[in-house]
Write a protein that holds these residues in place. Structure first.
Motif, PDB file in Angstrom:
ATOM      1  N   UNK A   1      -9.540   6.481   6.033  1.00  0.00           N
ATOM      2  CA  UNK A   1     -10.177   5.167   6.113  1.00  0.00           C
ATOM      3  C   UNK A   1      -9.140   4.043   6.076  1.00  0.00           C
ATOM      4  N   UNK A   2      -8.154   4.190   5.201  1.00  0.00           N
ATOM      5  CA  UNK A   2      -7.089   3.188   5.108  1.00  0.00           C
ATOM      6  C   UNK A   2      -6.284   3.168   6.407  1.00  0.00           C
ATOM      7  N   UNK A   3      -5.933   4.340   6.896  1.00  0.00           N
ATOM      8  CA  UNK A   3      -5.179   4.418   8.148  1.00  0.00           C
ATOM      9  C   UNK A   3      -5.919   3.779   9.306  1.00  0.00           C
ATOM     10  N   UNK A   4      -7.214   4.041   9.402  1.00  0.00           N
ATOM     11  CA  UNK A   4      -8.016   3.451  10.471  1.00  0.00           C
ATOM     12  C   UNK A   4      -8.094   1.930  10.343  1.00  0.00           C
ATOM     13  N   UNK A   5      -8.193   1.440   9.113  1.00  0.00           N
ATOM     14  CA  UNK A   5      -8.283  -0.012   8.918  1.00  0.00           C
ATOM     15  C   UNK A   5      -6.951  -0.696   9.249  1.00  0.00           C
ATOM     16  N   UNK A   6      -5.835  -0.023   8.963  1.00  0.00           N
ATOM     17  CA  UNK A   6      -4.520  -0.569   9.332  1.00  0.00           C
ATOM     18  C   UNK A   6      -4.415  -0.651  10.854  1.00  0.00           C
ATOM     19  N   UNK A   7      -4.772   0.447  11.509  1.00  0.00           N
ATOM     20  CA  UNK A   7      -4.735   0.512  12.968  1.00  0.00           C
ATOM     21  C   UNK A   7      -5.596  -0.603  13.564  1.00  0.00           C
ATOM     22  N   UNK A   8      -6.808  -0.759  13.052  1.00  0.00           N
ATOM     23  CA  UNK A   8      -7.742  -1.778  13.535  1.00  0.00           C
ATOM     24  C   UNK A   8      -7.182  -3.190  13.339  1.00  0.00           C
ATOM     25  N   UNK A   9      -6.570  -3.436  12.181  1.00  0.00           N
ATOM     26  CA  UNK A   9      -5.995  -4.749  11.905  1.00  0.00           C
ATOM     27  C   UNK A   9      -4.893  -5.081  12.901  1.00  0.00           C
ATOM     28  N   UNK A  10      -3.966  -4.134  13.130  1.00  0.00           N
ATOM     29  CA  UNK A  10      -2.874  -4.389  14.065  1.00  0.00           C
ATOM     30  C   UNK A  10      -3.398  -4.606  15.484  1.00  0.00           C
ATOM     31  N   UNK A  11      -4.409  -3.868  15.889  1.00  0.00           N
ATOM     32  CA  UNK A  11      -4.999  -4.051  17.221  1.00  0.00           C
ATOM     33  C   UNK A  11      -5.634  -5.431  17.336  1.00  0.00           C
TER      34      UNK A  11
ATOM     35  N   UNK B   1      -1.506   6.149   1.698  1.00  0.00           N
ATOM     36  CA  UNK B   1      -0.954   6.237   3.039  1.00  0.00           C
ATOM     37  C   UNK B   1      -1.558   7.349   3.867  1.00  0.00           C
ATOM     38  N   UNK B   2      -2.107   8.353   3.221  1.00  0.00           N
ATOM     39  CA  UNK B   2      -2.685   9.493   3.930  1.00  0.00           C
ATOM     40  C   UNK B   2      -4.202   9.426   4.016  1.00  0.00           C
ATOM     41  N   UNK B   3      -4.806   8.371   3.477  1.00  0.00           N
ATOM     42  CA  UNK B   3      -6.262   8.234   3.509  1.00  0.00           C
ATOM     43  C   UNK B   3      -6.714   7.829   4.912  1.00  0.00           C
TER      44      UNK B   3
ATOM     45  N   UNK C   1       0.827  -1.204   0.000  1.00  0.00           N
ATOM     46  CA  UNK C   1       0.000   0.000   0.000  1.00  0.00           C
ATOM     47  C   UNK C   1       0.860   1.253   0.000  1.00  0.00           C
ATOM     48  N   UNK C   2       1.983   1.213   0.689  1.00  0.00           N
ATOM     49  CA  UNK C   2       2.888   2.364   0.741  1.00  0.00           C
ATOM     50  C   UNK C   2       3.421   2.670  -0.655  1.00  0.00           C
ATOM     51  N   UNK C   3       3.612   1.628  -1.467  1.00  0.00           N
ATOM     52  CA  UNK C   3       4.121   1.808  -2.819  1.00  0.00           C
ATOM     53  C   UNK C   3       3.098   2.442  -3.764  1.00  0.00           C
ATOM     54  N   UNK C   4       1.811   2.346  -3.428  1.00  0.00           N
ATOM     55  CA  UNK C   4       0.754   2.926  -4.258  1.00  0.00           C
ATOM     56  C   UNK C   4       0.482   4.331  -3.725  1.00  0.00           C
ATOM     57  N   UNK C   5       0.818   5.328  -4.501  1.00  0.00           N
ATOM     58  CA  UNK C   5       0.741   6.718  -4.041  1.00  0.00           C
ATOM     59  C   UNK C   5      -0.656   7.125  -3.598  1.00  0.00           C
TER      60      UNK C   5
END
Length: 101
Positions: free
Chosen positions: A83-93, A79-81, A72-76
């Motif tokens: 919704x994406x940020x929240x879903x990453x956070x939720x997955x790691x939790x 990383x600043x979205x 995802x970081x490679x796709x410009x």
């Protein structure tokens, strides 16, 4: 999963969530569908990543989530979205990987 070439056009953006929901509920099929998208040259949108991170969290597969996070970081722009940020956070939790969250 049976391959259907008529579904994909190179350079086309498609929502993974719509594609997976058309086949079956979120499960391991979402990661298989994403792999097929990448093989066919279909560019992901932010729903693609939110759906993948949701699937990884549900399966508690932090390894796959970490790989997708790297892709995802490679796709410009994703990383600043929010919704994406929240879903990453939720997955790691959900995967109990608090130091990454």
């Amino acid at each position: 999963m049976e391959e259907d070439n008529s579904l994909f056009q190179p350079e086309e953006r498609i929502s993974l969530e719509a594609g997976v929901n058309a086949v079956e509920p979120i499960s391991s099929s979402s990661t298989e569908f994403y792999s097929l998208m990448r093989q066919k040259g279909v560019m992901p949108i932010f729903f693609t990543f939110t759906t993948l991170f949701k699937a990884c969290g549900a399966k508690m597969d932090v390894g796959l989530g970490w790989q997708i996070h790297g892709q995802m970081i490679l796709v410009e722009g994703f990383g600043k979205d929010l919704h994406v940020g929240n879903s990453i956070f939720d997955m790691y939790i959900k995967c109990r990987f608090l130091e990454r969250a």
